[in-house]
Design an enzyme around this catalytic site. Structure first.
Site, PDB file in Angstrom:
ATOM      1  CE  LYS A 169      -1.503   2.734   3.057  1.00 43.07           C
ATOM      2  NZ  LYS A 169      -1.372   3.963   2.275  1.00 43.07           N
ATOM      3  CD  GLU A 242      14.213   0.841   8.698  1.00 44.87           C
ATOM      4  OE1 GLU A 242      14.606   1.812   9.372  1.00 44.87           O
ATOM      5  OE2 GLU A 242      14.908  -0.176   8.517  1.00 44.87           O
ATOM      6  CB  CYS A 276      14.155   8.546   6.925  1.00 49.50           C
ATOM      7  SG  CYS A 276      15.196   7.473   5.942  1.00 49.50           S
ATOM      8  CD  GLU A 373      11.470  13.194  10.493  1.00 46.97           C
ATOM      9  OE1 GLU A 373      10.425  12.743  10.985  1.00 46.97           O
ATOM     10  OE2 GLU A 373      12.139  12.600   9.634  1.00 46.97           O
TER      11      GLU A 373
HETATM   12  P1  NAD Z   1       3.158   8.574   7.534  1.00 50.49           P
HETATM   13  O1  NAD Z   1       3.396   7.786   8.765  1.00 50.49           O
HETATM   14  O2  NAD Z   1       2.189   9.697   7.591  1.00 50.49           O
HETATM   15  O3  NAD Z   1       2.608   7.622   6.368  1.00 50.49           O
HETATM   16  C1  NAD Z   1       3.328   6.487   5.931  1.00 50.49           C
HETATM   17  C2  NAD Z   1       2.351   5.462   5.387  1.00 50.49           C
HETATM   18  O4  NAD Z   1       1.514   4.982   6.445  1.00 50.49           O
HETATM   19  C3  NAD Z   1       1.416   5.968   4.315  1.00 50.49           C
HETATM   20  O5  NAD Z   1       1.265   4.952   3.337  1.00 50.49           O
HETATM   21  C4  NAD Z   1       0.136   6.187   5.076  1.00 50.49           C
HETATM   22  O6  NAD Z   1      -1.014   6.123   4.255  1.00 50.49           O
HETATM   23  C5  NAD Z   1       0.147   5.037   6.057  1.00 50.49           C
HETATM   24  N1  NAD Z   1      -0.656   5.212   7.275  1.00 50.49           N
HETATM   25  C6  NAD Z   1      -1.100   6.362   7.845  1.00 50.49           C
HETATM   26  N2  NAD Z   1      -1.763   6.097   8.995  1.00 50.49           N
HETATM   27  C7  NAD Z   1      -1.734   4.745   9.158  1.00 50.49           C
HETATM   28  C8  NAD Z   1      -2.212   3.849  10.166  1.00 50.49           C
HETATM   29  N3  NAD Z   1      -2.861   4.286  11.256  1.00 50.49           N
HETATM   30  N4  NAD Z   1      -1.961   2.525  10.023  1.00 50.49           N
HETATM   31  C9  NAD Z   1      -1.270   2.062   8.967  1.00 50.49           C
HETATM   32  N5  NAD Z   1      -0.809   2.853   7.974  1.00 50.49           N
HETATM   33  C10 NAD Z   1      -1.037   4.177   8.066  1.00 50.49           C
HETATM   34  O7  NAD Z   1       4.604   9.019   7.035  1.00 50.49           O
HETATM   35  P2  NAD Z   1       4.935   9.980   5.812  1.00 50.49           P
HETATM   36  O8  NAD Z   1       4.535  11.355   6.208  1.00 50.49           O
HETATM   37  O9  NAD Z   1       4.412   9.381   4.551  1.00 50.49           O
HETATM   38  O10 NAD Z   1       6.534   9.863   5.742  1.00 50.49           O
HETATM   39  C11 NAD Z   1       7.391  10.730   6.401  1.00 50.49           C
HETATM   40  C12 NAD Z   1       7.994  10.063   7.618  1.00 50.49           C
HETATM   41  O11 NAD Z   1       8.599   8.836   7.232  1.00 50.49           O
HETATM   42  C13 NAD Z   1       9.102  10.873   8.250  1.00 50.49           C
HETATM   43  O12 NAD Z   1       8.967  10.839   9.659  1.00 50.49           O
HETATM   44  C14 NAD Z   1      10.372  10.124   7.845  1.00 50.49           C
HETATM   45  O13 NAD Z   1      11.468  10.307   8.710  1.00 50.49           O
HETATM   46  C15 NAD Z   1       9.895   8.733   7.838  1.00 50.49           C
HETATM   47  N6  NAD Z   1      10.763   7.879   7.014  1.00 50.49           N
HETATM   48  C16 NAD Z   1      11.576   6.981   7.644  1.00 50.49           C
HETATM   49  C17 NAD Z   1      12.458   6.200   6.898  1.00 50.49           C
HETATM   50  C18 NAD Z   1      13.374   5.199   7.561  1.00 50.49           C
HETATM   51  O14 NAD Z   1      13.956   4.375   6.853  1.00 50.49           O
HETATM   52  N7  NAD Z   1      13.533   5.212   8.862  1.00 50.49           N
HETATM   53  C19 NAD Z   1      12.506   6.345   5.517  1.00 50.49           C
HETATM   54  C20 NAD Z   1      11.658   7.280   4.904  1.00 50.49           C
HETATM   55  C21 NAD Z   1      10.787   8.043   5.681  1.00 50.49           C
END
Ligand code: NAD
Length: 469
Positions: A169, A242, A276, A373
């Site tokens: 997804k 992650e 990230c 962040e």
């Molecule tokens: P997000 O958590 O808002 O969304 C990520 C995904 O989760 C999306 O597909 C979203 O639709 C889904 N989602 C949202 N609510 C959910 C729930 N309750 N249950 C299951 N899935 C749900 O994150 P984002 O804003 O898309 O990404 C940015 C964040 O990701 C930043 O904090 C960044 O640091 C982190 N990130 C971490 C890494 C790593 O490797 N550690 C890599 C890339 C990004």
């Protein structure tokens, strides 16, 4: 407007319901995407479960050959895929988007070379003990919007190589390049092995609570990671999380600012800060603080921010309005707390989510731009006198994805790097990753690692086979 389909059991599915996908360079919709219901998710899980025994029963060499074939097929389409990725994500087509796709191919091919082993931990007259590694079943992958193609490949390829079947997804902000990737892969894989679903709101939640999914691999924010973990408890799903980072970099007094400035700049502002493990807090020794801050601000002022389809563009817009508003809020808060803005600091006066590269000085821990962040093109620079204080500040944050030490004395820097409590610690570098080294977060930045044999293990269950002779 074209409406894109998701794909279950080898079939493309276009639904009556759809949502808009926005181009962040115009803030206008340019495509629509189908919406999966809980029935679609159930169908995807059934397809993945049905496909699992035959897929797991193939040899790892056969699965690896299909991953190689997928990489070749994606490479054939890399230019079109880069345009699609750039349009939905914002990054420049010829650098950021093309680079992400080439990176994804590199990772796919490196993953195809991995081989899970059978270890013999004891073999004597009485007993032979073997440790096998077996696939888990159905893996659910949930990805974010910053590097959608790269992160999809990081999730999917080791899961498949290990013998699992997958449902992915993508983020509803950037679903289209992932949907195309899954379509291309389905030209090679048996049906049901790799499925996609798209939708807004509760779909990720439904996946993390679904009894037919054995593991969730998630990349995204720490809050969502916590929700997934709570939701996944019902069937003890295996998890790789992650999560967010707020990486500190510490520049010692002996560092050569001429040598390091360009690298620090690239590691802080690449992908407009939406990475990230980007360098998100810069701690600089008092003796070189002004020199390094000025150099970074000059580079930020000279940088070309613009739409991804302009060949001159070096840095694209923020990906979405929420992130754009958040970055503006953090900079305003820093200024109201006495910070000085050396470059940028005001959103560009044009359509789209454009924010200039911004260097903020005279800030310290306790101000939101340092503590939180930012995930955007803003670099706060903090002055320090005593390196122990800087290490303490780096380690005080709940995020612990990466960190770095910059110095002319490599051994001194290495010793300090080992004192960082982060998942990765770099010396004279930051955010550089390799397919053979584990990558993951400590503390609130995650659970588990990706890449190499370390990452592959996360998609496998150990089984001890004890043979009494
Ligand atoms: P997000 O958590 O808002 O969304 C990520 C995904 O989760 C999306 O597909 C979203 O639709 C889904 N989602 C949202 N609510 C959910 C729930 N309750 N249950 C299951 N899935 C749900 O994150 P984002 O804003 O898309 O990404 C940015 C964040 O990701 C930043 O904090 C960044 O640091 C982190 N990130 C971490 C890494 C790593 O490797 N550690 C890599 C890339 C990004």
């Amino acid at each position: 407007m074209i409406q894109h389909s998701f794909l279950i059991d080898g079939e493309k599915i276009r639904t009556e319901d759809s949502f808009e996908v926005i181009n962040p360079a115009t803030a206008e919709g340019f495509a629509r995407c189908s919406v999966a219901t809980s029935e679609h998710l159930d169908a995807a899980v059934s397809a993945a479960r049905a496909a699992f025994p035959a897929w797991a029963g193939k040899s790892v060499q056969d699965r690896a050959a299909m991953i190689e074939a997928i990489a070749d097929a994606v490479e054939q389409e890399k230019d079109d895929l880069a345009v699609l990725l750039s349009t939905e994500q914002g990054k420049p087509v010829h650098t950021g988007a093309a680079g992400e796709i080439m990176g994804a191919l590199k990772w796919a091919r490196a993953t195809a070379k991995l081989r899970p082993s059978v270890d013999v931990v004891q073999d004597d007259e009485a007993v032979r003990i073997e440790v096998h590694r077996k696939p888990l079943g159905v893996v659910g992958s949930i990805t974010p919007w910053n590097h959608p193609v790269m992160i999809a490949v990081w999730h999917i390829m080791p899961a498949l190589l290990a013998g699992n079947t997958v449902i992915i997804k993508p983020s509803s902000y950037t679903p289209l390049s992932t949907l195309r990737l899954i379509e291309i892969a389905n030209g090679i894989l048996p049906k049901g092995v790799l499925n996609s679903v798209t939708g807004e709101g509760g779909l990720g939640r439904m996946m993390s609570g679904h009894a037919g999914i054995d593991k969730i691999v998630f990349t995204g924010s720490t809050n969502t990671g916590r929700n997934i973990m709570a939701n996944a408890a019902s069937n003890l799903k295996r998890l790789t999380l992650e999560l967010g980072g707020n990486d500190a970099a510490i520049v010692l007094a002996d560092a050569d600012t001429d040598k390091i400035a360009a690298k620090i700049f690239a590691k802080a502002f690449g992908n407009s800060g939406q990475t990230c493990a980007a360098l998100k807090r810069l701690y600089v020794h008092d003796s070189i603080y002004d020199t390094l801050s000025t150099k970074l601000a000059e580079m930020a002022i000279a940088a070309k921010v613009g739409p991804g389809n302009d060949p001159e563009t070096q840095f694209g817009p923020l990906q979405n309005k929420a992130q754009f508003d958040y970055v503006k809020e953090l900079v305003a808060d820093a200024v109201s707390n006495g910070a000085r803005v050396l470059s940028g600091g005001q959103a560009l006066d044009r359509a789209g989510y454009f924010y200039p590269l911004t260097v903020v000085v005279d800030v310290s821990d306790g101000v939101r731009i340092v503590d939180e962040e930012q995930f955007g093109p803003v670099l706060p620079i903090v002055r320090f006198m005593d390196v122990d204080d800087a290490v303490a500040c780096a380690n005080a944050n709940e995020n612990a994805l990466g960190g770095s030490i910059w110095s002319a004395d490599i051994e001194k820097a290495r010793v300090l790097a080992c004192r960082l409590e982060s998942g990765t610690a770099w010396v004279n570098d930051h955010a550089t990753i390799s397919p053979n080294a584990p990558f993951g977060g400590a503390k609130q930045s995650g659970i588990g690692v990706e890449f190499g044999l370390y990452g592959l293990e996360e998609y496998m269950q150990l089984q001890t086979v004890r043979i009494s002779k």
